[in-house]
Design an enzyme around this catalytic site. Structure first.
Site, PDB file in Angstrom:
ATOM      1  N   ASN A 119       0.791  -1.186  -0.015  1.00  0.00           N
ATOM      2  CA  ASN A 119       0.072  -0.049   0.002  1.00  0.00           C
ATOM      3  C   ASN A 119       0.861   1.193  -0.177  1.00  0.00           C
ATOM      4  O   ASN A 119       1.765   1.390   0.756  1.00  0.00           O
ATOM      5  CB  ASN A 119      -0.884   0.214   1.238  1.00  0.00           C
ATOM      6  N   ALA A 136      -4.350   0.096  -3.062  1.00  0.00           N
ATOM      7  CA  ALA A 136      -4.720   1.290  -2.598  1.00  0.00           C
ATOM      8  C   ALA A 136      -6.189   1.442  -1.686  1.00  0.00           C
ATOM      9  O   ALA A 136      -6.882   0.342  -2.194  1.00  0.00           O
ATOM     10  CB  ALA A 136      -4.955   2.837  -3.445  1.00  0.00           C
ATOM     11  N   GLU A 137      -6.094   1.952  -0.663  1.00  0.00           N
ATOM     12  CA  GLU A 137      -7.431   1.517   0.436  1.00  0.00           C
ATOM     13  C   GLU A 137      -8.809   1.824  -0.179  1.00  0.00           C
ATOM     14  O   GLU A 137      -9.506   0.967   0.339  1.00  0.00           O
ATOM     15  CB  GLU A 137      -7.197   2.168   1.562  1.00  0.00           C
ATOM     16  N   PRO A 138      -8.958   2.378  -1.334  1.00  0.00           N
ATOM     17  CA  PRO A 138     -10.269   2.515  -1.703  1.00  0.00           C
ATOM     18  C   PRO A 138     -10.845   1.209  -2.371  1.00  0.00           C
ATOM     19  O   PRO A 138     -11.826   1.211  -2.795  1.00  0.00           O
ATOM     20  CB  PRO A 138     -10.346   3.656  -2.502  1.00  0.00           C
ATOM     21  N   GLY A 139      -9.708   0.513  -2.585  1.00  0.00           N
ATOM     22  CA  GLY A 139     -10.164  -0.866  -3.197  1.00  0.00           C
ATOM     23  C   GLY A 139      -9.422  -1.380  -4.549  1.00  0.00           C
ATOM     24  O   GLY A 139      -9.726  -2.460  -4.907  1.00  0.00           O
TER      25      GLY A 139
END
Length: 639
Positions: free
Chosen positions: A296, A322-325
């Site tokens: 990430n 990335a954290e949004p998917g």
């Protein structure tokens, strides 16, 4: 059936004073601007609706006037609960000036709360946030003195200390989609992210609220393929067609099919980074990349690590997320941050955080703003500025390795690199290594107790987290320890035996990182057990793409065998091993050569029936014993 297609004004007219509004959007990506603009205009013309509670995760905004910044108006917003605040500075100013009640909770927690509310649960239970400012024994996520209600509490469950989070009952949702039919069925194929669109809609609908969807196009009833529907019409009350200027894919891109996984583009067309302090720092961080790792990269300077990975041709050996998917590809930066070019998959954000929180990340690279002697980090609050934690707490507490990166000082820093030597021409006005940080976004003490590997990388030196605090482990060539490092810190780090940072970092040409990283990884995969005369080769997760990769395996194993000096029995773990066709013949020949020159007995195992068949056939063709066992116990028993 009555059509659910309405104007923005009609949809906004359904919002009442005191309602709780959930707004989707991840930073600069997928913001429902048409709806936010209509809400702003209605309030400015009628002073209604008033006293809304606003819930958001990724801080939908551009850092200026768009997104949630449109509705940061006194009287319109009474309370705000958000994850990332950096791109909604107008709302952040209201919170910091005590004009609204405000909470900052971890982005992943908010994302999971949508799903928990949808399921009718009272809240979310998580270890995320322990020891940080969201821990109620510190600040409980409260931003200002006006905020008194506790949304976070400490509980014990199954012998573990955990945090329990809750949110107020939501009454209105603003979400986005690409296409809608008159029944409210939504597809998102042109969106750069799936976000938490489905979870938000389900949460608000099950709470008895109103779900309003902004869309780009309308289609005929029942014309959307069922598998293309992301949000079914049973969860949607209103569909609002948006004007193109208020439905951009990101604030940096009107629309590009590569961002919505509809095409792939050649990555060699991407321009390399300028050779400056940002590149130097990103290069050192890139040394922590590992083959087959899941990574990430945070917002800001960490975005440069993706550029370095591309320059060094490392992207095919690891997966950036990335954290949004988004999974795979090259994560976007700037006004495209949160999207990805050439992504291999897009998950809902709550699913991505399931993966992160469960320990799926091998490496996380995030920003370094303030750091103290115990390794605590603040990236969320600085004087009058509220940046917010975003996904930082989820990511740093759960990744196996964490690398914080940033310049050693800030505000006016100037440097030069000549002939591989770094010189500080002008020091920054603001120190980053301070006695006391303003807010604990990352707890060094908590990470040290867990034995986590944590590095702090700057342009002039590198620190590592130890149980005793921060230790200086590397110094850049040309840097004076006393003048350039110790005199610019508010505390003295542990100093044992620091070494020079790799010289390749400070030269403009490519570093050749691919070969060195693969070689290092391979050496770490070889374990010699002299008492049993057994060599254990852990090739789990190893990916061979080319004949050169097969040669790297030969070099690493042969080096160890030559050091041993006699034939050895060998056990090879092929679980998760991947070999592409161009490397197959070369690797089979490597195996044959090693067996002839160095091995005694050799056994192999993998749970993959496909690999047992494929690799076994290649070995058989060279007259070697082809059998590959299913478990390590079976393989060792066969020796």
């Amino acid at each position: 059936m009555k059509s659910k297609i309405v104007t923005a004004e009609q949809a906004i007219g359904l919002i009442h004073d005191g309602d709780t509004l959930v707004c989707s959007g991840f930073g600069v990506v997928g913001v429902p601007d048409e709806l936010l603009l209509a809400l702003q205009q209605r309030f400015e013309s009628s002073q209604s609706p008033r006293a809304l509670t606003l819930i958001f995760g990724g801080g939908p905004g551009d850092g200026k006037e768009q997104g949630i910044n449109r509705i940061a108006i006194d009287g319109l917003i009474q309370r705000a609960i958000g994850g990332h605040w950096g791109l909604v500075p107008k709302l952040g100013a209201m919170a910091m000036e005590n004009r609204i009640e405000a909470w900052n909770l971890p982005l992943g927690v908010i994302s999971h709360l949508y799903r928990d509310i949808a399921a009718g649960l009272p809240g979310n239970v998580s270890r995320v946030g322990l020891g940080t400012f969201v821990d109620p024994r510190l600040q409980g996520g409260k931003v200002n003195a006006r905020t008194t209600e506790d949304l976070v509490s400490v509980i014990e469950l199954a012998g573990q200390e955990l945090l329990f989070y809750r949110l107020p009952k939501p009454q209105v949702a603003f979400i986005r989609a690409s296409i809608a039919d008159p029944d409210g069925n939504l597809s998102i194929e042109r969106e750069a992210l799936a976000q938490d669109t489905l979870a938000i809609a389900t949460a608000v609908k099950n709470a008895g609220g109103i779900v309003i969807a902004q869309v780009e196009y309308l289609c005929d009833r029942a014309s959307l393929p069922a598998r293309q529907v992301k949000v079914p019409g049973i969860l949607v009350d209103c569909v609002v067609p948006a004007r193109p200027e208020y439905h951009m894919q990101t604030y940096g891109t009107s629309y590009h099919p590569a961002l919505s996984c509809q095409m792939r583009v050649p990555l060699d067309a991407l321009a390399p980074m300028p050779f400056d302090e940002r590149k130097i720092i990103a290069r050192r961080a890139a040394f922590e990349l590992m083959p087959n790792a899941v990574v990430n990269l945070g917002i800001g300077m960490p975005e440069g690590v993706a550029d370095i990975a591309n320059e060094e041709r490392l992207l095919s050996y690891m997966t950036l997320t990335a954290e949004p998917g988004v999974v795979g590809g090259v994560p976007g930066s700037g006004l495209n941050f949160g999207s990805s070019t050439n992504a291999t998959a897009q998950l809902d954000m709550n699913q991505q955080f399931d993966f992160y929180d469960g320990g799926g990340l091998d490496l996380a690279v995030l920003g370094l703003a303030e750091c103290d002697a115990r390794g605590n980090i603040n990236v969320s609050r600085f004087g009058p500025k509220l940046a917010g934690a975003g996904g930082f707490i989820n990511i740093t507490q759960n990744s196996r390795t964490v690398v914080f990166i940033g310049t050693f000082s800030a505000g006016g820093l100037k440097l030069a690199v000549e002939q591989g030597q770094l010189t500080i021409l002008q020091e920054g006005r603001h120190r980053k290594f301070v006695e006391t940080i303003e807010q604990v976004t990352f707890s060094g003490e908590y990470a040290a107790r867990l034995g986590k590997r944590v590095l702090y990388v700057t342009e002039r030196c590198v620190f590592a987290l130890t149980p005793e605090g921060l230790e200086l482990i590397e110094i850049a060539p040309g840097i004076d320890l006393e003048r350039d490092i110790l005199s610019q810190m508010a505390f003295r780090p542990i100093i044992r035996n620091p070494v020079l940072m790799d010289a390749r970092i400070f030269r403009p040409e490519p570093m050749g990182l691919k070969d060195s990283l693969l070689a290092i990884s391979l050496l770490e995969r070889i374990s010699w057990q002299p008492e049993r005369n057994r060599l254990f080769l852990n090739f789990q997760g190893l990916r061979l793409v080319s004949p050169k990769d097969a040669q790297d395996v030969r070099d690493a194993v042969e080096r160890q065998c030559q050091a041993i000096g006699h034939r050895v029995d060998v056990v090879v773990n092929y679980d998760g091993f991947e070999i592409l066709e161009p490397a197959m013949d070369a690797y089979a020949q490597v195996v044959a050569d090693l067996v002839e020159r160095h091995y005694g007995q050799v056994t192999r195992y993998t749970t993959s029936a496909f690999l047992r068949d494929k690799l076994g056939a290649a070995i058989r063709e060279r007259g070697l014993a082809p059998h590959i066992y299913e478990t390590r116990a079976e393989a060792e028993a066969a020796l």
